[in-house]
Motif scaffolding. Sequence first.
Motif, mmCIF file in Angstrom:
data_model
loop_
_atom_site.group_PDB
_atom_site.id
_atom_site.type_symbol
_atom_site.label_atom_id
_atom_site.label_comp_id
_atom_site.label_asym_id
_atom_site.label_seq_id
_atom_site.Cartn_x
_atom_site.Cartn_y
_atom_site.Cartn_z
ATOM 1 N N TYR A 25 28.704 31.337 58.513
ATOM 2 C CA TYR A 25 27.655 30.727 57.698
ATOM 3 C C TYR A 25 28.256 29.545 56.947
ATOM 4 O O TYR A 25 29.467 29.419 56.791
ATOM 5 C CB TYR A 25 27.051 31.724 56.722
ATOM 6 N N LEU A 26 27.374 28.657 56.517
ATOM 7 C CA LEU A 26 27.757 27.558 55.638
ATOM 8 C C LEU A 26 27.211 27.844 54.252
ATOM 9 O O LEU A 26 26.078 28.317 54.111
ATOM 10 C CB LEU A 26 27.197 26.233 56.160
ATOM 11 N N ARG A 27 28.009 27.550 53.249
ATOM 12 C CA ARG A 27 27.569 27.835 51.890
ATOM 13 C C ARG A 27 27.960 26.684 50.962
ATOM 14 O O ARG A 27 28.873 25.917 51.249
ATOM 15 C CB ARG A 27 28.217 29.116 51.380
ATOM 16 N N ASN A 28 27.269 26.608 49.829
ATOM 17 C CA ASN A 28 27.717 25.690 48.793
ATOM 18 C C ASN A 28 28.638 26.428 47.831
ATOM 19 O O ASN A 28 28.948 27.615 48.021
ATOM 20 C CB ASN A 28 26.531 25.050 48.075
ATOM 21 N N ALA A 29 29.096 25.741 46.796
ATOM 22 C CA ALA A 29 30.156 26.293 45.954
ATOM 23 C C ALA A 29 29.736 27.557 45.222
ATOM 24 O O ALA A 29 30.543 28.491 45.059
ATOM 25 C CB ALA A 29 30.626 25.232 44.954
ATOM 26 N N MET A 33 23.119 28.577 48.205
ATOM 27 C CA MET A 33 22.552 28.190 49.493
ATOM 28 C C MET A 33 23.512 28.598 50.603
ATOM 29 O O MET A 33 24.667 28.176 50.618
ATOM 30 C CB MET A 33 22.313 26.680 49.584
ATOM 31 N N VAL A 34 23.027 29.425 51.498
ATOM 32 C CA VAL A 34 23.814 29.890 52.635
ATOM 33 C C VAL A 34 22.985 29.680 53.903
ATOM 34 O O VAL A 34 21.844 30.135 53.990
ATOM 35 C CB VAL A 34 24.199 31.369 52.484
ATOM 36 N N ALA A 35 23.560 28.959 54.876
ATOM 37 C CA ALA A 35 22.882 28.701 56.151
ATOM 38 C C ALA A 35 23.585 29.477 57.260
ATOM 39 O O ALA A 35 24.797 29.347 57.424
ATOM 40 C CB ALA A 35 22.893 27.212 56.468
ATOM 41 N N PRO A 36 22.868 30.296 58.031
ATOM 42 C CA PRO A 36 23.504 31.040 59.130
ATOM 43 C C PRO A 36 23.960 30.105 60.247
ATOM 44 O O PRO A 36 23.362 29.051 60.480
ATOM 45 C CB PRO A 36 22.385 31.967 59.628
ATOM 46 N N ILE A 37 25.015 30.514 60.921
ATOM 47 C CA ILE A 37 25.493 29.838 62.131
ATOM 48 C C ILE A 37 25.489 30.864 63.249
ATOM 49 O O ILE A 37 25.983 31.984 63.070
ATOM 50 C CB ILE A 37 26.922 29.286 61.958
ATOM 51 N N TYR A 38 24.920 30.486 64.404
ATOM 52 C CA TYR A 38 24.915 31.408 65.545
ATOM 53 C C TYR A 38 25.281 30.638 66.797
ATOM 54 O O TYR A 38 24.597 29.676 67.170
ATOM 55 C CB TYR A 38 23.548 32.078 65.712
ATOM 56 N N ASP A 39 26.364 31.041 67.441
ATOM 57 C CA ASP A 39 26.858 30.374 68.649
ATOM 58 C C ASP A 39 26.986 28.869 68.456
ATOM 59 O O ASP A 39 26.687 28.067 69.344
ATOM 60 C CB ASP A 39 25.959 30.669 69.858
ATOM 61 N N GLY A 40 27.427 28.480 67.269
ATOM 62 C CA GLY A 40 27.675 27.072 66.994
ATOM 63 C C GLY A 40 26.468 26.301 66.521
ATOM 64 O O GLY A 40 26.600 25.156 66.086
ATOM 65 N N LEU A 41 25.271 26.869 66.575
ATOM 66 C CA LEU A 41 24.068 26.212 66.074
ATOM 67 C C LEU A 41 23.910 26.547 64.593
ATOM 68 O O LEU A 41 24.041 27.699 64.190
ATOM 69 C CB LEU A 41 22.834 26.674 66.845
ATOM 70 N N SER A 47 17.993 28.887 55.461
ATOM 71 C CA SER A 47 18.885 29.055 54.309
ATOM 72 C C SER A 47 18.275 29.959 53.243
ATOM 73 O O SER A 47 17.049 30.041 53.072
ATOM 74 C CB SER A 47 19.207 27.700 53.685
ATOM 75 N N ASP A 48 19.148 30.637 52.534
ATOM 76 C CA ASP A 48 18.766 31.501 51.419
ATOM 77 C C ASP A 48 19.980 31.646 50.518
ATOM 78 O O ASP A 48 21.056 31.117 50.827
ATOM 79 C CB ASP A 48 18.302 32.862 51.943
ATOM 80 N N ALA A 51 23.477 36.979 50.294
ATOM 81 C CA ALA A 51 23.443 38.447 50.209
ATOM 82 C C ALA A 51 23.710 38.931 51.619
ATOM 83 O O ALA A 51 23.070 38.467 52.566
ATOM 84 C CB ALA A 51 22.104 38.951 49.692
ATOM 85 N N GLU A 52 24.649 39.838 51.770
ATOM 86 C CA GLU A 52 25.030 40.275 53.115
ATOM 87 C C GLU A 52 23.841 40.812 53.893
ATOM 88 O O GLU A 52 23.677 40.538 55.073
ATOM 89 C CB GLU A 52 26.132 41.338 53.039
ATOM 90 N N SER A 53 22.992 41.584 53.215
ATOM 91 C CA SER A 53 21.847 42.177 53.924
ATOM 92 C C SER A 53 20.884 41.104 54.405
ATOM 93 O O SER A 53 20.365 41.172 55.527
ATOM 94 C CB SER A 53 21.121 43.170 53.016
ATOM 95 N N LEU A 54 20.638 40.061 53.577
ATOM 96 C CA LEU A 54 19.760 38.965 54.004
ATOM 97 C C LEU A 54 20.358 38.226 55.191
ATOM 98 O O LEU A 54 19.671 37.910 56.162
ATOM 99 C CB LEU A 54 19.539 37.989 52.846
ATOM 100 N N LEU A 55 21.654 37.955 55.100
ATOM 101 C CA LEU A 55 22.319 37.218 56.167
ATOM 102 C C LEU A 55 22.300 37.997 57.470
ATOM 103 O O LEU A 55 22.057 37.446 58.547
ATOM 104 C CB LEU A 55 23.754 36.896 55.750
ATOM 105 N N GLN A 56 22.540 39.299 57.385
ATOM 106 C CA GLN A 56 22.520 40.130 58.593
ATOM 107 C C GLN A 56 21.142 40.126 59.242
ATOM 108 O O GLN A 56 21.011 40.027 60.469
ATOM 109 C CB GLN A 56 22.937 41.554 58.246
#
Length: 953
Positions: A25-29, A33-41, A47-48, A51-56
């Motif tokens: 994932y990409l995140r700010n400091a 804001m956390v953006a998921p990454i999947y297979d390089g996309l 973004s949200d 939270a591990e559960s949200l990201l999963q």
Amino acid sequence: MHSFDPLKVGVLEEEALFPKKTIEYLRNADYSMVAPIYDGLVFFNESDFFAESLLQKKIAKIQAETEGQRIAYEQFIRQKGRRPNYDIYACFQSFNEAFKAFFPLIKIVQKKLQPGDVILNLWDRTGWLGAFLQGLFPAQRVVTLWEGNKDVLGYKGFHFWYTNQAEASNMQLAFADLNKPLPFADNSVGMVFGLDTFHRFDQSLLLRELLRITPEEAPILFPHVHLTNNEPDPFFERGCRQLHGRDYDAFFQQLLKRTSRAGFVFPEPEMFTINELSGGKPFPIKSQPSTDHYNAMLAILPQKWAEEEQMEAFHMEDLPDFTQAHILVNPLLRIDFARQQVHVDRGRYSDRVGYLLDRHPIYMEKLKKADGHLLSELQVKVLYLASRLHSVSEIGAALQVEPQNLFAPLKDLEERDIIQLAPVGKQHLRLQQYVSTQEYVVPASEQTLQALWQRAVEAYPEAIFLVSELDESEFTYEECQEIIEQIQLKLIEEGLQTGDRIALLTANHFEAVLTILATVNNGMVAVPIEYRLGIPQVQHILDEVNPSIIFIDQHTQGNYAELLTNYQLVQFDDLEEEGTGHTYFSDWVESVELEILPDYRPDTQDLATILYTSGSTGMPKGVMHTHGHLFRSSRLITETFQWDTVDRLMALGELDSMSGLRNTCFAPLEVGASVVIPTVESKDNLFSIAESISLNEATLMGTTPALLAQLLRFESRVRIDLRNVRQIICTGSYLSPELKTGIYEKFNIPVLNYYGLTETTGICIAEEPDTFNAKASHLGMARGCLLQVVDSAGKVLPADEQGELRIYGENVMPGYYKKDTKSAAVLRNGWFYTEDLAMINARGEVSLLGRKREIIKTADGLLIYPSQVVDTLQQHPKVADVAVIPVQRNEVEGLKIFLVTPGIQAKSPTWFQPFKDFLLAQIGDRKIALDWELLPAIPRNVNGKVQTSALNA
């Protein structure tokens, strides 16, 4: 690639949910804001806060919508061409004035950008723009954005086309909402490119964000923005925000007055003229806000550009290395390969081309150079190979032409907008070709029979592949995979290696099908041999190929005993299994001790099979077929005739013929269809064939006109048995409109004609289900190849003129096995000369008119040369002279044989039997219709040539 300051890459390990994935994932400091990454996309639009559960949950959702849809999506796009639905603007995108409005600035941007600069491509629904930018600016990084899971590709499409690429890429694909703040740091982007974008989104927010993330020396370009400066002529409605050029000009002056930047309004037609119609002279960088055009490129540029630089055209000679580029063929044009001409066809794509051109009058000025243009033979071949996704250097290699020598013919094509040289990789060209033509071209690396089989097992594991009438057994693809692997292991255990030949002297048998698949999966070469062929011909084939092992069956095990003495033999199983002294197939396979297959992957150019065709000298010639040949031919069959997973093919052909081999062993794999293997006894007569079709619920059958004539003759007795058959494909000899019409009227089954030779890997002309016409007398149109009718000097003939049919394409054989002289006689400058007389009408429909050399195809699909019969009978001690002519009796092709035999009189009704026995002993029992007549002398002219007109047929 996906580290965008100030965002940082994070890693979340979650074995339970994603055992084969590392969650990035990409995140700010502050993790807000956390953006998921999947297979390089990168999924900025998902973004949200962290939270591990949200990201999963988000990753699980993305996985389901990408990788989880991969097989279904691939099946969809592989067959999309059957029901094309064209996006005319996607077709037009690479050639139109909107895209090319940017071209006069390319050289300036190339000079100004620094290595490593980020180019932000704002709105790219197919990824083509990003790929093109990457090719133009290889020293920079391209980040290309799309809105989300919508439109042409969506998540599953982008994942399919843009992950696991073989080619190195400097492009990053991300999903982002342009109506929200952009996830980039201040002054981090070196250029912004937003084709067809600025009028679609919140312009105030978007401009604020773009000015924030770019330094003042960075250009911001918006090709294709709707203006209200003028109404389109003819009028059409346009969407999104529309302002006058003067409004944008006044706004830019206020926006940029305290900066070193300036805003510009560049009318699209003017920019197109600079690049395409001006002859290459430079133009000043000058805004034209009061233009009378209704589309423009808006640009925010460093003010000093207007003072120091000039705009100029950008063409193929400006690419760093044009030989590494790929060629995009203009889909708006109709290329008549048969006559080597180019036409603007306003009716193309259901009249959408005419509709589009009316909206782009400046573009028609360019296309005037293309309309009616006569192509050279070299250009025709280049265009064909370009459509098969070959680069310029690859085309040069295929044509045995130095790539630099292709510059002039390519330049001529580019100046007429017939092509565009694209500095993109093969995968990106594949996608653009798919979007614009709906044709899915399988990558060359996947054009192997091994890859075809493995994909079939993955996509259709529980579907039935083989139905054996011999023991009423059925095998799924998954079950066949287990048997095939056992055969592969056994072949390796026997010491066979890549390239070794394996002969099959057998009738069609389900174990033969599995053996052929195992053979080609191992990189070995399968050589099916006609099991009724004469002993001299079989001897010739075995001597030539020198097989490491020969598979036989109950129909052949005793017929060729003396020939096979010194070979290792394996006999396919039969119900009797009487002691023959040979190893039975099931025992042979079960005795394998090897357990692990080597990791071997054949190449598309590797030899897969050798099929022997009857020769005019009596000795058959081996036609070599590569993995790529058979892969492409199989796909052509299924896509031309629209086979489906639920179909069952009644395999009436033998494996030594092209249609029998391909249609039984390989074509069904493309769609997961089933194949019914009838017994030899079932194929003995019409009624047993019909019964087998009924019992096995066959939906497809391939046959010859001779069998169709029998179906009509006994329609009342067999109609009910054919109730499940939805399609008959027919090849081999002339199919009359009366016969097609009769079958359709009596059985309600379309009979689709197709034409192909062993030398062309079968199908190269065909009718299609959607255009079926029972009364049509033509064969159909070109499929996967170029067709031309030429005179004796090789000159291309106009429409409807008779000449020799020649064929050029990827599926033409490389040559006859160990017969270079015979190969050179039919392969000239890349063309295969068929010796068939034909004509092609203005619509591209092909009609066969006869043969330069007479060939007869028997009722069961085997070929006979009359000259072969003459040569054989002349060896009989009691034959003084002989002549043979083709005859046709009730749609059945046959021969009438005229003999001069001193001392023999035709008193007995079986007087000819000794001669028939002698003939069939030499050429094999071909089940050919033969008429015999005694003559006192064969009528010949002064040169000794038979006067066939004087013979009574």
